[in-house]
Write a protein that holds these residues in place. Structure first.
Motif, PDB file in Angstrom:
ATOM      1  N   ASP A 180      96.248  41.892  24.740  1.00 53.34           N
ATOM      2  CA  ASP A 180      95.531  42.752  25.675  1.00 53.34           C
ATOM      3  C   ASP A 180      94.041  42.454  25.674  1.00 53.34           C
ATOM      4  O   ASP A 180      93.369  42.594  26.679  1.00 53.34           O
ATOM      5  CB  ASP A 180      95.725  44.222  25.284  1.00 53.34           C
ATOM      6  CG  ASP A 180      97.083  44.704  25.740  1.00 53.34           C
ATOM      7  OD1 ASP A 180      97.686  44.035  26.586  1.00 53.34           O
ATOM      8  OD2 ASP A 180      97.535  45.750  25.227  1.00 53.34           O
ATOM      9  N   ASP A 181      93.518  42.096  24.498  1.00 47.09           N
ATOM     10  CA  ASP A 181      92.066  41.911  24.395  1.00 47.09           C
ATOM     11  C   ASP A 181      91.727  40.467  24.063  1.00 47.09           C
ATOM     12  O   ASP A 181      90.865  40.189  23.250  1.00 47.09           O
ATOM     13  CB  ASP A 181      91.488  42.850  23.335  1.00 47.09           C
ATOM     14  CG  ASP A 181      92.090  42.607  21.970  1.00 47.09           C
ATOM     15  OD1 ASP A 181      93.133  41.922  21.900  1.00 47.09           O
ATOM     16  OD2 ASP A 181      91.528  43.086  20.968  1.00 47.09           O
ATOM     17  N   ALA A 182      92.455  39.535  24.694  1.00 52.77           N
ATOM     18  CA  ALA A 182      92.164  38.115  24.435  1.00 52.77           C
ATOM     19  C   ALA A 182      90.718  37.826  24.817  1.00 52.77           C
ATOM     20  O   ALA A 182      90.178  38.407  25.755  1.00 52.77           O
ATOM     21  CB  ALA A 182      93.112  37.230  25.237  1.00 52.77           C
ATOM     22  N   LYS A 183      90.119  36.933  24.061  1.00 56.06           N
ATOM     23  CA  LYS A 183      88.707  36.601  24.296  1.00 56.06           C
ATOM     24  C   LYS A 183      88.583  35.725  25.535  1.00 56.06           C
ATOM     25  O   LYS A 183      89.456  34.907  25.809  1.00 56.06           O
ATOM     26  CB  LYS A 183      88.135  35.836  23.097  1.00 56.06           C
ATOM     27  CG  LYS A 183      88.491  36.427  21.746  1.00 56.06           C
ATOM     28  CD  LYS A 183      88.162  37.887  21.665  1.00 56.06           C
ATOM     29  CE  LYS A 183      88.805  38.556  20.474  1.00 56.06           C
ATOM     30  NZ  LYS A 183      89.123  39.959  20.725  1.00 56.06           N
ATOM     31  N   VAL A 184      87.476  35.848  26.257  1.00 57.93           N
ATOM     32  CA  VAL A 184      87.311  35.003  27.452  1.00 57.93           C
ATOM     33  C   VAL A 184      87.352  33.522  27.082  1.00 57.93           C
ATOM     34  O   VAL A 184      87.805  32.690  27.871  1.00 57.93           O
ATOM     35  CB  VAL A 184      86.005  35.311  28.234  1.00 57.93           C
ATOM     36  CG1 VAL A 184      86.085  36.677  28.879  1.00 57.93           C
ATOM     37  CG2 VAL A 184      84.780  35.172  27.369  1.00 57.93           C
TER      38      VAL A 184
ATOM     39  N   GLU B  53      89.409  31.398  19.714  1.00 59.49           N
ATOM     40  CA  GLU B  53      89.460  30.507  20.878  1.00 59.49           C
ATOM     41  C   GLU B  53      90.785  29.762  20.978  1.00 59.49           C
ATOM     42  O   GLU B  53      91.218  29.406  22.067  1.00 59.49           O
ATOM     43  CB  GLU B  53      88.295  29.503  20.823  1.00 59.49           C
ATOM     44  CG  GLU B  53      88.219  28.636  22.077  1.00 59.49           C
ATOM     45  CD  GLU B  53      87.048  27.665  22.059  1.00 59.49           C
ATOM     46  OE1 GLU B  53      86.015  27.971  21.433  1.00 59.49           O
ATOM     47  OE2 GLU B  53      87.186  26.596  22.679  1.00 59.49           O
ATOM     48  N   VAL B  54      91.420  29.520  19.845  1.00 60.65           N
ATOM     49  CA  VAL B  54      92.655  28.738  19.908  1.00 60.65           C
ATOM     50  C   VAL B  54      93.899  29.535  19.521  1.00 60.65           C
ATOM     51  O   VAL B  54      95.007  29.071  19.683  1.00 60.65           O
ATOM     52  CB  VAL B  54      92.580  27.468  19.016  1.00 60.65           C
ATOM     53  CG1 VAL B  54      91.422  26.582  19.459  1.00 60.65           C
ATOM     54  CG2 VAL B  54      92.458  27.833  17.546  1.00 60.65           C
ATOM     55  N   PHE B  58      94.881  36.213  17.113  1.00 58.58           N
ATOM     56  CA  PHE B  58      93.757  36.691  16.299  1.00 58.58           C
ATOM     57  C   PHE B  58      92.854  37.606  17.111  1.00 58.58           C
ATOM     58  O   PHE B  58      92.350  37.230  18.163  1.00 58.58           O
ATOM     59  CB  PHE B  58      92.961  35.494  15.767  1.00 58.58           C
ATOM     60  CG  PHE B  58      91.866  35.891  14.824  1.00 58.58           C
ATOM     61  CD1 PHE B  58      92.168  36.551  13.641  1.00 58.58           C
ATOM     62  CD2 PHE B  58      90.537  35.633  15.119  1.00 58.58           C
ATOM     63  CE1 PHE B  58      91.162  36.927  12.768  1.00 58.58           C
ATOM     64  CE2 PHE B  58      89.516  36.004  14.255  1.00 58.58           C
ATOM     65  CZ  PHE B  58      89.833  36.654  13.077  1.00 58.58           C
ATOM     66  N   PRO B  59      92.643  38.837  16.629  1.00 56.89           N
ATOM     67  CA  PRO B  59      91.863  39.787  17.423  1.00 56.89           C
ATOM     68  C   PRO B  59      90.349  39.574  17.398  1.00 56.89           C
ATOM     69  O   PRO B  59      89.649  40.232  18.171  1.00 56.89           O
ATOM     70  CB  PRO B  59      92.227  41.135  16.821  1.00 56.89           C
ATOM     71  CG  PRO B  59      92.702  40.844  15.448  1.00 56.89           C
ATOM     72  CD  PRO B  59      93.266  39.453  15.445  1.00 56.89           C
ATOM     73  N   ILE B  79      93.813  48.092   6.002  1.00 57.05           N
ATOM     74  CA  ILE B  79      93.151  46.934   6.607  1.00 57.05           C
ATOM     75  C   ILE B  79      94.205  46.101   7.337  1.00 57.05           C
ATOM     76  O   ILE B  79      95.290  45.876   6.811  1.00 57.05           O
ATOM     77  CB  ILE B  79      92.490  46.066   5.501  1.00 57.05           C
ATOM     78  CG1 ILE B  79      91.457  46.869   4.717  1.00 57.05           C
ATOM     79  CG2 ILE B  79      91.900  44.791   6.089  1.00 57.05           C
ATOM     80  CD1 ILE B  79      90.110  46.981   5.348  1.00 57.05           C
ATOM     81  N   ASP B  80      93.881  45.658   8.522  1.00 56.57           N
ATOM     82  CA  ASP B  80      94.826  44.876   9.302  1.00 56.57           C
ATOM     83  C   ASP B  80      95.019  43.491   8.681  1.00 56.57           C
ATOM     84  O   ASP B  80      94.049  42.857   8.278  1.00 56.57           O
ATOM     85  CB  ASP B  80      94.279  44.742  10.735  1.00 56.57           C
ATOM     86  CG  ASP B  80      95.323  44.226  11.686  1.00 56.57           C
ATOM     87  OD1 ASP B  80      96.171  45.029  12.089  1.00 56.57           O
ATOM     88  OD2 ASP B  80      95.294  43.017  12.009  1.00 56.57           O
ATOM     89  N   ASP B  81      96.278  43.041   8.622  1.00 60.32           N
ATOM     90  CA  ASP B  81      96.516  41.765   7.920  1.00 60.32           C
ATOM     91  C   ASP B  81      95.915  40.556   8.647  1.00 60.32           C
ATOM     92  O   ASP B  81      95.797  39.480   8.077  1.00 60.32           O
ATOM     93  CB  ASP B  81      98.013  41.546   7.633  1.00 60.32           C
ATOM     94  CG  ASP B  81      98.841  41.491   8.901  1.00 60.32           C
ATOM     95  OD1 ASP B  81      98.246  41.572  10.007  1.00 60.32           O
ATOM     96  OD2 ASP B  81     100.070  41.354   8.794  1.00 60.32           O
ATOM     97  N   SER B  82      95.507  40.754   9.903  1.00 55.26           N
ATOM     98  CA  SER B  82      94.907  39.630  10.619  1.00 55.26           C
ATOM     99  C   SER B  82      93.593  39.175   9.989  1.00 55.26           C
ATOM    100  O   SER B  82      93.114  38.084  10.286  1.00 55.26           O
ATOM    101  CB  SER B  82      94.665  39.997  12.087  1.00 55.26           C
ATOM    102  OG  SER B  82      93.763  41.076  12.178  1.00 55.26           O
TER     103      SER B  82
END
Lengths: 430, 464
Positions: A180-184, B53-54, B58-59, B79-82
């Motif tokens: 939902d919140d993918a980076k640009v 970016e790849v 990953f949030p 804490i989120d495991d990411s």
């Protein structure tokens, strides 16, 4: 020993880079020091000169008509109209094919992600096919995972604003993006590298998959507008592929921060710095300065802080281009507004309740906070005398204008950066 | 650290009159608070994150830092495991226009995650512990370097490593030198020899006005001790050339791999040793110099953010990058002007941890002064390996995707040799392109001292 140069520019935004490039034209050794990444990453990538007068009249068709009439103290008034033209020509030279608009003095109207139109002097080629003055029917495409751009709403706004074409918006899911919140940058990377993504038709390249998703929605529109996520390093290539696959023009709509057109402009400018041999030191703040032993009006060196280690940088001439309240070149506390490095004078009311007015969209005094320079862009003290003989200021650190209301931010940065850098370069020969 | 203490990253020039306001007086423990309120969600950090970016999963740094802290205010929120996907490149720090101390928050969150949410018996924990404590295994391997290199190079070892520990079999383990830097240093006569050589150099340079107490304490780090002693030797020779007496204090790992793996207790132990040894060196009148950009980053930024041993701040503010120290204390460029070496072109990659210290342009500026050397900057992408990150089976692919841009730019550059200041970046550069990789100090050594090293012996050639 200090690290020595002829001209030292503090600040890495549009004003700082322009100043450094202009100074380098005068053949000195130039260094640019920047702390955090510049707010160019927040910028739309559009180069506005003046969209509205300080009285709110506009949108202006020809900004140059209005420049002559600006009040005393406005940065454009300080440098003069001729310098604005020179600075734009200087920018056109640097930007080359990446920007359009240099063929005319008139402002172009570029659709924004909110569906309004913005008057601007130069715009990235990626937005060129989308100008609101062009009567082509338009399809706007938004994505479920990109809530900053609501395509149907933007299309409705454009029509309501009287755009000379019909506009329609659709919202799709972007092939290969699940978050939902993918980076640009994620969208851009997918398209840049044409990574394979899973679609109903099997694994195909991201560009083809995107075109295939849009295609069924295309009726009789001859151009398609996307939010500005169409690639980073290879944006031209991505757009060309989409044009070929869709059989329609493709353009980007500038987005709020963080903005890929802003990042592309940043890349373009930093490549120009490299080509011009300007030395760049980034990631560290300038925290203070020392004056000459026998000339208290002259800056001898500034001090850069590297995690507690203080490192002297010396130059003959200095340009301060650290930005305004957002870029933190001007800071405020409960009792004062100040310029943190040289403590240059910032004029403001002593009572902080006078720093703003109740009407949010009113003429906010804080929007004009900044340094007041002489016509050579030397910041002036409270007594009206230059603070230092070898310091000039450029860009949003200057006061006397409201770039958000006037749509004049980039133009002021270019013009003042160009003038401050040129003057510093002329005087800065060791 | 008290809750309301000003975060060390928030270097607001001119704000000496900061008055802390105790917002949550009950909080004594370090938590994710510092600076979180400065975040206005512009998301610039996210656009700088090479992992986001790849990797669609990953949030990003904004979530890992300030947003996670707000979630954490709820008692039942883990804490989120990411956070374990963050590679600790620390790019988000210089990206933030608002001075949110992102990497400090990530380090803290990772520490808490490992402490509270990761089983100490899990394969991942054991593997991470081994990777981040490379320093403890290295002495054993380097006692029998040829055997170790042979065993580590066997496909069965790699297969076992991947199956049992989750260490990728794609990579070649770095070779251990047959003689460590410290062995070489001791054999050469240690500090006493350095003192003599420094004095001779000062006489030879006719530097009568220079301070006769020019002295540095060298933090060589693990890699240049066990794997690339030629880098450490280059530092010694270059500094002695300028008349510096070199001390090599006892030292532990800088802690960088431990921060990146959330092993804060291990990092604390290592940091305590380093701070105490380096503090003593400061008292002996030495400045601290490091040749690895992650080591200097750790001493300068992460220590004061995470620990408060006596002298932590002093050590941080007196630690220097090896090249920058010479630029500020000597006229390095004037010294290099007119030197020449056999023509060589380099593809230079600035490591993230140099970039974060404002040192990314330095190598190019300095080597430009040497005749015969041409260094081409390959751009601002991250190499992707980030220390132990790229060694993990589950991150290998991400690591290579991040590195792709750098590999392409290296291929495009008119050079067949790489140049960087970071040991793991150099592993990645070599892995992705097959180029030989050098350190800036080796280039300076060639220009200033020459490669004929006389009594010090020639550059060690690996037998195995």
């Amino acid at each position: 020993m200090a690290i020595e140069d002829d001209v030292l520019v503090i600040g890495g935004g549009l004003a700082g880079v322009t100043a450094a490039l202009a100074a380098a034209e005068q053949s000195g050794r130039v260094r640019l020091v920047t702390y955090k990444q510049s707010t160019l990453r927040h910028a739309s990538g559009l180069i506005d000169v003046l969209g509205y007068t300080p009285d709110g009249a506009g949108p202006l068709v020809d900004p140059f008509d209005a420049l002559e009439a600006l009040p005393e103290g406005h940065p454009y008034e300080r440098v003069g109209v001729e310098a604005v033209r020179e600075a734009l020509a200087f920018f056109d030279e640097i930007a080359g094919n990446a920007y359009s608009g240099s063929h005319t003095d008139a402002n172009a109207l570029v659709p924004t992600h909110g569906g309004t139109v913005k008057p601007t002097a130069r715009y990235p080629v990626s937005t060129a096919a989308g100008l609101a003055s062009d009567p082509q029917e338009t399809l706007l495409v938004g994505f479920e995972t990109l809530p900053d751009f609501e395509a149907p709403l933007a299309a409705a706004h454009l029509e309501a604003a009287g755009a000379p074409f019909s506009a329609r918006g659709v919202t799709l899911s972007f092939p290969g993006i699940a978050r939902d919140d993918a980076k640009v940058t994620r969208y851009a990377h997918l398209l840049d590298h044409d990574e394979s993504v899973a679609t109903k038709a099997g694994e195909i390249g991201a560009r083809e998959a995107l075109a295939a998703a849009v295609e069924p929605h295309l009726e009789n529109e001859s151009r398609v507008g996307f939010p500005a996520i169409l690639g980073d390093d290879r944006a031209d290539e991505v757009r060309a592929d989409l044009v070929a696959a869709l059989g329609a023009d493709v353009f980007e709509i500038p987005m709020g921060p963080p903005s890929l057109p802003g990042m592309r402009l940043e890349d373009l400018l930093y490549r120009a710095l490299e080509d011009a041999g300007v030395r760049v030191t980034s990631g560290v703040p300038v925290i203070e300065y020392e004056t000459h032993a026998d000339d208290g009006d002259r800056i001898d060196h500034v001090v850069v802080d590297r995690n507690g280690t203080e490192i002297p940088y010396r130059a003959d001439q200095y340009v301060l281009a650290t930005g305004g309240l957002v870029g933190k070149g001007v800071r405020s506390e409960r009792e004062r507004v100040f310029e943190p490095i040289f403590n240059c004078h910032v004029s403001h009311a002593t009572d902080r309740y006078d720093w703003f007015v109740e009407d949010v969209f009113g003429d906010q005094p804080y929007a004009r906070f900044g340094l007041a320079p002489d016509r050579d862009l030397r910041p002036l003290g409270a007594d009206g005398e230059p603070e230092f003989s070898n310091l000039r200021a450029a860009g949003a650190v200057l006061g006397g204008y409201d770039f958000a209301a006037e749509k004049s931010g980039a133009g002021v940065s270019l013009a003042t950066g160009y003038v401050a850098g040129t003057r510093a370069g002329e005087e800065g020969e060791r | 650290m008290s809750d309301a203490e000003q975060p060390t990253d928030d270097h607001v020039p001119g704000d000496d009159e900061f008055e802390p306001i105790q917002v949550f007086p009950e909080a004594e423990e370090m938590d994710l608070r510092p600076g979180a309120d400065n975040c206005y969600k512009c998301s610039t950090c996210d656009t700088n994150c090479p992992v986001a970016e790849v990797d669609d999963e990953f949030p990003g740094p904004k979530f890992q830092g300030p947003e996670q802290w707000r979630l954490k205010r709820q008692d039942d929120q883990d804490i989120d495991d990411s956070v374990m996907k963050c590679s600790n490149c620390m790019r988000c720090d210089s990206a933030c226009p608002s001075e949110v101390p992102l990497s400090q928050m990530h380090n803290t969150a990772r520490g808490e995650y490992v402490e509270e949410n990761m089983s100490k018996f899990s394969r991942e924990y054991v593997r991470n512990r081994i990777l981040s404590n490379y320093r403890r295994l290295a002495p054993l391997a380097s006692a029998f370097p040829r055997t170790a290199n042979f065993v580590m190079g066997l496909s069965v070892t790699k297969w076992m490593g991947e199956k049992t520990l989750g260490i990728t079999s794609e990579r070649e383990f770095p070779e251990f030198a047959t003689e460590t830097f410290r062995e070489w240093w001791a054999k050469r006569g240690g500090n006493a020899t350095s003192k003599t050589r420094a004095r001779e150099a000062r006489v030879a340079r006719d530097a009568q006005v220079e301070n006769p107490d020019k002295r540095i304490a060298y933090f060589h780090g693990c890699y240049s001790n066990y794997n690339t002693p030629e880098v450490a030797k280059a530092l010694v020779r270059v500094y002695e050339h300028f008349g510096y007496e070199i001390m090599v204090p006892d030292q532990s790992c800088s802690g960088t791999p431990m921060f990146a793996n959330g092993m804060l207790d291990d990092a604390r132990r290592a940091a305590e040793t380093n701070v105490s040894e380096l503090r003593d060196a400061l008292e002996d009148g030495a400045d601290i110099v490091a040749s690895c950009s992650s080591c200097s980053m750790s001493l300068r930024q992460e220590y004061p953010e995470l620990f408060d041993f006596e002298g932590t701040e002093d050590v941080a503010s007196n630690t220097w990058d090896a090249v920058e120290y010479l630029r500020v204390h000597e006229d390095l460029e004037a010294e290099l002007e007119g030197t020449s070496v056999e023509d060589e072109e380099f593809a230079y990659h600035a490591p993230c941890h140099s970039r974060n210290q404002g040192l990314d342009g330095q190598t190019i500026e300095v080597v430009d002064a040497i005749d015969g050397i041409e260094a081409h900057d390959v751009g601002d992408s991250c190499s992707g390996i980030s220390g132990t990150y790229g060694w993990k089976e589950e991150h290998y692919e991400t690591s290579m995707k991040i590195g792709e841009e750098m590999f392409e730019h290296m291929d495009d550059a008119p050079a067949e040799t790489g140049l960087t200041e970071c040991p793991t970046c150099s592993m990645q550069m070599e892995h992705g392109t097959g180029y030989e990789i050098k350190h800036t100090l080796e280039v300076l050594e060639a220009a200033l001292v020459g490669t004929d090293r006389g009594a010090d012996g020639r550059r060690h050639q690996e037998a195995g």
